[in-house]
Design a protein around this motif. Sequence first.
Motif, PDB file in Angstrom:
ATOM      1  N   GLU A 225      49.665  -5.557  44.641  1.00 10.33           N
ATOM      2  CA  GLU A 225      48.306  -5.017  44.528  1.00 10.33           C
ATOM      3  C   GLU A 225      47.977  -4.128  45.727  1.00 10.33           C
ATOM      4  O   GLU A 225      47.296  -3.122  45.582  1.00 10.33           O
ATOM      5  N   GLN A 226      48.495  -4.503  46.918  1.00 13.35           N
ATOM      6  CA  GLN A 226      48.250  -3.699  48.110  1.00 13.35           C
ATOM      7  C   GLN A 226      48.844  -2.304  47.966  1.00 13.35           C
ATOM      8  O   GLN A 226      48.223  -1.313  48.348  1.00 13.35           O
TER       9      GLN A 226
ATOM     10  N   LYS B 296      49.500  -0.763  45.092  1.00  9.59           N
ATOM     11  CA  LYS B 296      48.704  -0.074  44.074  1.00  9.59           C
ATOM     12  C   LYS B 296      47.442   0.504  44.718  1.00  9.59           C
ATOM     13  O   LYS B 296      47.094   1.668  44.507  1.00  9.59           O
ATOM     14  N   HIS B 297      46.766  -0.325  45.497  1.00  4.39           N
ATOM     15  CA  HIS B 297      45.529   0.088  46.155  1.00  4.39           C
ATOM     16  C   HIS B 297      45.769   1.294  47.060  1.00  4.39           C
ATOM     17  O   HIS B 297      44.975   2.246  47.068  1.00  4.39           O
ATOM     18  N   ARG B 298      46.849   1.255  47.818  1.00  2.57           N
ATOM     19  CA  ARG B 298      47.170   2.346  48.749  1.00  2.57           C
ATOM     20  C   ARG B 298      47.303   3.682  48.010  1.00  2.57           C
ATOM     21  O   ARG B 298      46.736   4.696  48.417  1.00  2.57           O
TER      22      ARG B 298
ATOM     23  N   LEU C 276      46.243   4.422  44.914  1.00  6.58           N
ATOM     24  CA  LEU C 276      44.984   4.773  44.279  1.00  6.58           C
ATOM     25  C   LEU C 276      44.026   5.378  45.299  1.00  6.58           C
ATOM     26  O   LEU C 276      43.271   6.303  44.988  1.00  6.58           O
ATOM     27  N   SER C 277      44.082   4.885  46.518  1.00  4.88           N
ATOM     28  CA  SER C 277      43.272   5.432  47.603  1.00  4.88           C
ATOM     29  C   SER C 277      43.677   6.874  47.914  1.00  4.88           C
ATOM     30  O   SER C 277      42.823   7.742  48.146  1.00  4.88           O
TER      31      SER C 277
ATOM     32  N   LYS D 118      42.287   8.971  45.216  1.00  2.00           N
ATOM     33  CA  LYS D 118      40.841   9.148  45.406  1.00  2.00           C
ATOM     34  C   LYS D 118      40.561  10.218  46.458  1.00  2.00           C
ATOM     35  O   LYS D 118      39.661  11.039  46.290  1.00  2.00           O
TER      36      LYS D 118
ATOM     37  N   LEU E 140      38.368   5.643  39.822  1.00  2.00           N
ATOM     38  CA  LEU E 140      39.353   5.165  40.802  1.00  2.00           C
ATOM     39  C   LEU E 140      38.740   4.097  41.696  1.00  2.00           C
ATOM     40  O   LEU E 140      39.378   3.078  41.982  1.00  2.00           O
TER      41      LEU E 140
ATOM     42  N   MET F  93      40.139   0.329  42.000  1.00  2.00           N
ATOM     43  CA  MET F  93      40.543  -0.230  43.295  1.00  2.00           C
ATOM     44  C   MET F  93      39.780  -1.525  43.591  1.00  2.00           C
ATOM     45  O   MET F  93      40.357  -2.475  44.099  1.00  2.00           O
ATOM     46  N   LYS F  94      38.509  -1.549  43.244  1.00  2.00           N
ATOM     47  CA  LYS F  94      37.672  -2.726  43.492  1.00  2.00           C
ATOM     48  C   LYS F  94      38.147  -3.922  42.675  1.00  2.00           C
ATOM     49  O   LYS F  94      38.034  -5.062  43.109  1.00  2.00           O
TER      50      LYS F  94
ATOM     51  N   LEU G 255      41.230  -4.633  41.828  1.00  2.00           N
ATOM     52  CA  LEU G 255      42.532  -5.183  42.227  1.00  2.00           C
ATOM     53  C   LEU G 255      42.285  -6.427  43.072  1.00  2.00           C
ATOM     54  O   LEU G 255      41.353  -6.488  43.875  1.00  2.00           O
TER      55      LEU G 255
END
Length: 115
Positions: free
Chosen positions: A55-56, A58-60, A62-63, A66, A104, A108-109, A111
């Motif tokens: 998830e980390q 993925k978040h990176r 997606l950030s 964004k 996005l 992200m929120k 995850l």
Amino acid sequence: MKYEDLDVWKRSYRLAVEIYKEFESCRDFSFKAQITRSALSVPSNIAVGWERYTEQEKHRFLSIAKGSIGELKTQTLIAIEIDYLTTDVGKMIATEAEEISKMLGALMKNLHIKR
């Protein structure tokens, strides 16, 4: 779920295609390269992130996507001001960029990241 099934990927993919078409005949190669790179970066980073295992990660990515959509919106507003885009087309692109940015942020929120 595959990244191709994500609405945010579908919309950012279509937006990138639209940007390429709008700037196809632009003779300002520096501007054209910059705006197409930022547009291309959005669905590409969504795809990269979604293919990652954690998830980390993925978040990176997606950030990063964004950030790229914010860059694209800024370049779109500049393109309107310097008459590279009509106001109508530019506003449509800017509005779509805002919507993609919100999507996005929501993704992200949602995850589940250990903080």
